[in-house]
Design a protein around this motif. Sequence first.
Motif, short mmCIF file in Angstrom:
data_model
loop_
_atom_site.label_atom_id
_atom_site.label_comp_id
_atom_site.label_asym_id
_atom_site.label_seq_id
_atom_site.Cartn_x
_atom_site.Cartn_y
_atom_site.Cartn_z
N LEU A 58 0.83 -1.21 0.00
CA LEU A 58 0.00 0.00 0.00
C LEU A 58 0.87 1.26 0.00
CD1 LEU A 58 -2.99 0.83 0.08
CD2 LEU A 58 -2.78 1.01 2.56
N ALA A 59 1.94 1.23 0.79
CA ALA A 59 2.83 2.39 0.87
C ALA A 59 3.52 2.68 -0.46
CB ALA A 59 3.88 2.17 1.97
N VAL A 60 3.79 1.64 -1.23
CA VAL A 60 4.41 1.82 -2.55
C VAL A 60 3.36 2.15 -3.61
CG1 VAL A 60 5.60 0.59 -4.41
CG2 VAL A 60 6.41 0.38 -2.06
N LEU A 112 -13.49 10.57 -7.99
CA LEU A 112 -13.36 9.57 -6.93
C LEU A 112 -13.63 8.16 -7.44
CD1 LEU A 112 -15.03 11.40 -3.91
CD2 LEU A 112 -12.62 10.82 -4.17
N THR A 113 -14.47 8.03 -8.47
CA THR A 113 -14.87 6.69 -8.93
C THR A 113 -14.18 6.25 -10.22
OG1 THR A 113 -16.77 7.64 -10.10
CG2 THR A 113 -17.14 6.88 -7.85
N LEU A 148 -8.34 4.72 -2.06
CA LEU A 148 -9.44 3.75 -2.05
C LEU A 148 -9.18 2.61 -3.03
CD1 LEU A 148 -12.47 6.23 -2.00
CD2 LEU A 148 -11.62 4.84 -0.09
N TYR A 149 -8.69 2.95 -4.21
CA TYR A 149 -8.44 1.98 -5.28
C TYR A 149 -7.38 0.97 -4.86
CZ TYR A 149 -6.30 0.59 -9.78
OH TYR A 149 -5.75 -0.09 -10.83
N VAL A 154 -5.38 -4.25 -2.28
CA VAL A 154 -4.53 -4.86 -1.25
C VAL A 154 -5.37 -5.73 -0.33
CG1 VAL A 154 -3.13 -4.37 0.79
CG2 VAL A 154 -2.72 -3.11 -1.32
N ALA A 155 -6.55 -5.23 0.07
CA ALA A 155 -7.43 -6.00 0.95
C ALA A 155 -7.89 -7.29 0.28
CB ALA A 155 -8.64 -5.15 1.34
N ILE A 156 -8.21 -7.23 -1.00
CA ILE A 156 -8.62 -8.44 -1.73
C ILE A 156 -7.49 -9.46 -1.73
CG2 ILE A 156 -9.18 -9.37 -4.01
CD1 ILE A 156 -10.70 -6.76 -4.53
#
Length: 210
Positions: A58-60, A112-113, A148-149, A154-156
Amino acid sequence: MDTIGHLITLAAASPWALALVALALVIDGFFPFVPGETLVVATSAAMAAAGGSPWLVLAVAVPAALAGDLIAFHLGRRLGIERWITPKRPRLARAFHYAQRRLEVSPASILLTAKFVPFARVAVSMTAGAGRMPMRRYLPLAATSVTLYTGLHVAIGVLVGSAAFALLGNPVIALAASIAAGLLTGVAIDLLVRAVRARFRRPVVAAVAA
């Protein structure tokens, strides 16, 4: 098979993989044929399986994806978008026309989307640049969208990859399941955006016909 899976997991969790993710996301910001989100999902899943921290991904990914959007924004400001709106490129032309309409009506919502739809994210950033949207307005919205993207992918990767590895015990299958989940999520978001767009378009068409 376990040895191969272990080697793939270690390779995907290496610093070189993070560098590849960053490069892919930068290019993906202005050239939507690079599978940036797929690499984010796969690397996140591999990082979790190898005992690393997915927060590194996420940080990268966030600054890299934002850099890609800023490149598209400045390309639009320097080159304009007229050359892309031609009958020879109907899909690109539709994307740019849609971006122009949405930026006029609701710039915050589309910025945003749009990141979740490959062609739309490039068209919207370039159109915002060509339309001389102030950077102080564009940058916060683009940064929020990028967070968000990348956070979703990452969560998936972490959740699906960890669950598949726990159930099946094979890192290769876990990576494949994570990538499949990421691709299906992208398709679902694209279909949702099209459905919402069609729903808002119907009253306009009916009014014009009347």
